[in-house]
Design a protein around this motif. Structure first.
Motif, PDB file in Angstrom:
ATOM      1  N   PHE A 233       0.838  -1.191   0.000  1.00 38.45           N
ATOM      2  CA  PHE A 233       0.000   0.000   0.000  1.00 38.45           C
ATOM      3  C   PHE A 233       0.877   1.247   0.000  1.00 38.45           C
ATOM      4  O   PHE A 233       1.977   1.257   0.562  1.00 38.45           O
ATOM      5  CB  PHE A 233      -0.907   0.024   1.241  1.00 38.45           C
TER       6      PHE A 233
ATOM      7  N   VAL B  59       0.756   4.827   1.580  1.00 42.65           N
ATOM      8  CA  VAL B  59       0.075   5.618   2.603  1.00 42.65           C
ATOM      9  C   VAL B  59       0.850   6.916   2.804  1.00 42.65           C
ATOM     10  O   VAL B  59       2.065   6.904   2.992  1.00 42.65           O
ATOM     11  CB  VAL B  59      -0.021   4.845   3.933  1.00 42.65           C
TER      12      VAL B  59
ATOM     13  N   ILE C  78      -4.676   6.649   2.723  1.00 39.97           N
ATOM     14  CA  ILE C  78      -4.316   5.823   1.577  1.00 39.97           C
ATOM     15  C   ILE C  78      -4.136   6.688   0.342  1.00 39.97           C
ATOM     16  O   ILE C  78      -4.898   7.627   0.100  1.00 39.97           O
ATOM     17  CB  ILE C  78      -5.398   4.735   1.338  1.00 39.97           C
TER      18      ILE C  78
ATOM     19  N   VAL D  31      -1.733   1.942  -4.381  1.00 37.11           N
ATOM     20  CA  VAL D  31      -1.000   0.696  -4.158  1.00 37.11           C
ATOM     21  C   VAL D  31       0.110   0.564  -5.190  1.00 37.11           C
ATOM     22  O   VAL D  31       0.096   1.211  -6.237  1.00 37.11           O
ATOM     23  CB  VAL D  31      -1.937  -0.539  -4.251  1.00 37.11           C
TER      24      VAL D  31
ATOM     25  N   ARG E 296      -9.549   5.905  -2.295  1.00 30.99           N
ATOM     26  CA  ARG E 296     -10.099   4.891  -1.398  1.00 30.99           C
ATOM     27  C   ARG E 296      -9.765   3.519  -1.954  1.00 30.99           C
ATOM     28  O   ARG E 296      -9.843   3.293  -3.158  1.00 30.99           O
ATOM     29  CB  ARG E 296     -11.613   5.071  -1.262  1.00 30.99           C
ATOM     30  N   VAL E 297      -9.415   2.601  -1.056  1.00 27.90           N
ATOM     31  CA  VAL E 297      -9.039   1.240  -1.436  1.00 27.90           C
ATOM     32  C   VAL E 297      -9.836   0.265  -0.581  1.00 27.90           C
ATOM     33  O   VAL E 297      -9.960   0.447   0.641  1.00 27.90           O
ATOM     34  CB  VAL E 297      -7.529   0.995  -1.244  1.00 27.90           C
TER      35      VAL E 297
ATOM     36  N   LEU F  54      -2.486  -7.082   4.663  1.00 23.14           N
ATOM     37  CA  LEU F  54      -2.631  -5.978   5.609  1.00 23.14           C
ATOM     38  C   LEU F  54      -1.603  -6.003   6.735  1.00 23.14           C
ATOM     39  O   LEU F  54      -1.408  -4.991   7.419  1.00 23.14           O
ATOM     40  CB  LEU F  54      -4.034  -5.983   6.202  1.00 23.14           C
TER      41      LEU F  54
ATOM     42  N   GLN G 265     -13.651   0.203   7.838  1.00 27.99           N
ATOM     43  CA  GLN G 265     -12.395   0.916   7.628  1.00 27.99           C
ATOM     44  C   GLN G 265     -11.280   0.310   8.456  1.00 27.99           C
ATOM     45  O   GLN G 265     -11.506  -0.156   9.579  1.00 27.99           O
ATOM     46  CB  GLN G 265     -12.550   2.393   7.974  1.00 27.99           C
TER      47      GLN G 265
ATOM     48  N   LEU H  27      -8.890   3.458   3.676  1.00 26.53           N
ATOM     49  CA  LEU H  27      -8.593   2.043   3.442  1.00 26.53           C
ATOM     50  C   LEU H  27      -9.657   1.201   4.145  1.00 26.53           C
ATOM     51  O   LEU H  27      -9.875   1.330   5.355  1.00 26.53           O
ATOM     52  CB  LEU H  27      -7.210   1.677   3.962  1.00 26.53           C
TER      53      LEU H  27
END
Length: 363
Positions: A173, A175, A180, A183, A194-195, A207, A311, A318
Motif C-alpha cells: 500500500f 500511505v 491511503i 498501491v 479509497r481502497v 494488511l 475501515q 482504506l
C-alpha cells in the motif's frame, strides 16, 4: 486516477465493485489471477450458513438480508448478461441435528421457515437418502446458485463499467500522512483515494504490512463432483458436517473437508476416498455415477465466522470486506451493500459495529 480501487476479484470483490459502480463511482478492480477463480469458484453455492442457528447474529443478519434479494439479483444478472447463475430453491434438509430446540428457537426469532421431520418425513422428502436418523430439520426456502456461473455473470455485469486489471498482484500500500494514496502492483503504481481489500484468505498477509492484519486464515476444503442423472437427489442435504448439492443438470457436489493446510491447495487421495465413501453410503445411487472432478479451495476463516467489513483503523480511506469463511456466497450481497454504505457515508443497511476490525470477535 481511480476514485476507488478494489483488491480481489472473487464474489465479494465483484459484488462490491458492482455496488460502487451502480452508485456512480469510478472503480478499478485488481485481481492477482483471474476473477472468480479462488474460493468463489470452489464452493458449493448453498445460500444458507450450514447449521445456521449456530452462527452469531451478525452472520445471520447478513445472510437473511442477502437471501431476500438473491432471486432478483440473479434475474437481473441474467437479463443484463445472458449468464444464468442457476438460482434454484431446492430446500435444505439437515439430518439428525443434536440441538433441535436451539434450531427451532432460532427460526422463530428470525422468522425463518423451518420444521421438524421424523424418519418417515425424511424418507418422503429425500427418498434416495439412506440414514438411520430419527429426526431432521427441513428449511424449504433455502436456495442454491452455481457459483462459477454467478461469478461469470458478475464479471460480465461490471465489465465496461469498471476497469479490470487481472493477473496483477498488489505488492504494498501507499500511505501518505495517515491516508491511503494507492498501491504498488506488479504492473506499476496505482493511485486511489479509497481502497477496498477483498482478498479472502490472503487478506491478513496483505494488511500485516501495515500492522493491521485481521484474524483471517486459510482453511482448505476439498469437494467431489459426480455425474448423475437429474432429479434423483431432490434437495440440498446436510449430515455429519458434510453436504450434498444436486444441480439442475444432474451433477451432484459432495463436500467438504476442513483442513488447516496453510495456502496449500493440492487435493489429496485420502480426502477423495473419505468423501467418496461418505457420499455413496448416504446416497448409494452415486456408486453408479462417475466422479467427474475433485478440487480444493481456501476458505477465509475468521473468529466466529463474522467477516470484517469496514475501515482499517489508522489509515483513512482504506477499507476491508473479507473473512466470510464458508458464507461468502450467502452473505455477499449484504456485505457489498454495507461496505458501499460505509465507503460513501450512507445510512448503513445493518449496524456496522459487529464487523469492525476492532470489534469483539466472540460469538
Amino acid at each position: 486516477m481511480s476514485e476507488i480501487l478494489i483488491i480481489g476479484g472473487g464474489v465479494i470483490g465483484l459484488m462490491t465493485a458492482r455496488e460502487l459502480a451502480q452508485a456512480g463511482e469510478r472503480v478499478t478492480l485488481v485481481e492477482m489471477g483471474g476473477t472468480g477463480r479462488e474460493s468463489s469458484w470452489a464452493g458449493g453455492g448453498i445460500l444458507s450458513p450450514l447449521y445456521p442457528w449456530r452462527y452469531a447474529d451478525a452472520v445471520t443478519a447478513l445472510a437473511r438480508w442477502s437471501q431476500a434479494v438473491y432471486a432478483e439479483l440473479c434475474q437481473t444478472l441474467l437479463a443484463q448478461t445472458g449468464v444464468d447463475a442457476e438460482y434454484l430453491r431446492s430446500g435444505l434438509l439437515i439430518v439428525d441435528p443434536d440441538d433441535t430446540e436451539s434450531a427451532l428457537a432460532w427460526a422463530a426469532r428470525h422468522q425463518a421457515a423451518m420444521s421438524t421431520l421424523d424418519a418417515a418425513g425424511i424418507a418422503a422428502t429425500e427418498p434416495e437418502l439412506r440414514t438411520n436418523a430419527a429426526e431432521a430439520m427441513w428449511m424449504p426456502e433455502i436456495a442454491q446458485v452455481r457459483n462459477p456461473r454467478l461469478t461469470k455473470a458478475l464479471r460480465a455485469a461490471v465489465e465496461g463499467r469498471i476497469r479490470l486489471r487481472e493477473h496483477e498482484k498488489v505488492i504494498e500500500f501507499r500511505v501518505e500522512q495517515g491516508r491511503i494514496a494507492g498501491v504498488r502492483t506488479t504492473g506499476g503504481d496505482l493511485a486511489a483515494e479509497r481502497v477496498v481489500v477483498c482478498t479472502g484468505a490472503w487478506t491478513a498477509q496483505l494488511l500485516e504490512k501495515l500492522g493491521q492484519a485481521p484474524d483471517i486464515r486459510p482453511v482448505r476444503g476439498q469437494m467431489l463432483l459426480f455425474a448423475a442423472r437429474p432429479g434423483r437427489i431432490r434437495h440440498v442435504a446436510l449430515f455429519r458436517d458434510h453436504y450434498v448439492i444436486p444441480r439442475r443438470d444432474g451433477r451432484v457436489l459432495f463436500g467438504s473437508t476442513l483442513e488447516d493446510a496453510g495456502f496449500e491447495k493440492q487435493t489429496t487421495a485420502a480426502a477423495k476416498e473419505a468423501l467418496y465413501q461418505m457420499a455413496v453410503e448416504a446416497f448409494p445411487l452415486l456408486r453408479r455415477a462417475p466422479v467427474e472432478d475433485h478440487w480444493a479451495g481456501l476458505r477465509p476463516a475468521s473468529p466466529s465466522g463474522i467477516p470484517y467489513i469496514g475501515q482499517v483503523p489508522g489509515v483513512e480511506g482504506l477499507f476491508v470486506n473479507a473473512g466470510h469463511f464458508r458464507n461468502g456466497l450467502v452473505t455477499g450481497p449484504a456485505s457489498a451493500r454495507l461496505l458501499t454504505d460505509l465507503v460513501l457515508g450512507r445510512e448503513p443497511i445493518l449496524p456496522p459495529a459487529p464487523y469492525g476490525l476492532t470489534a469483539r470477535r466472540d460469538p
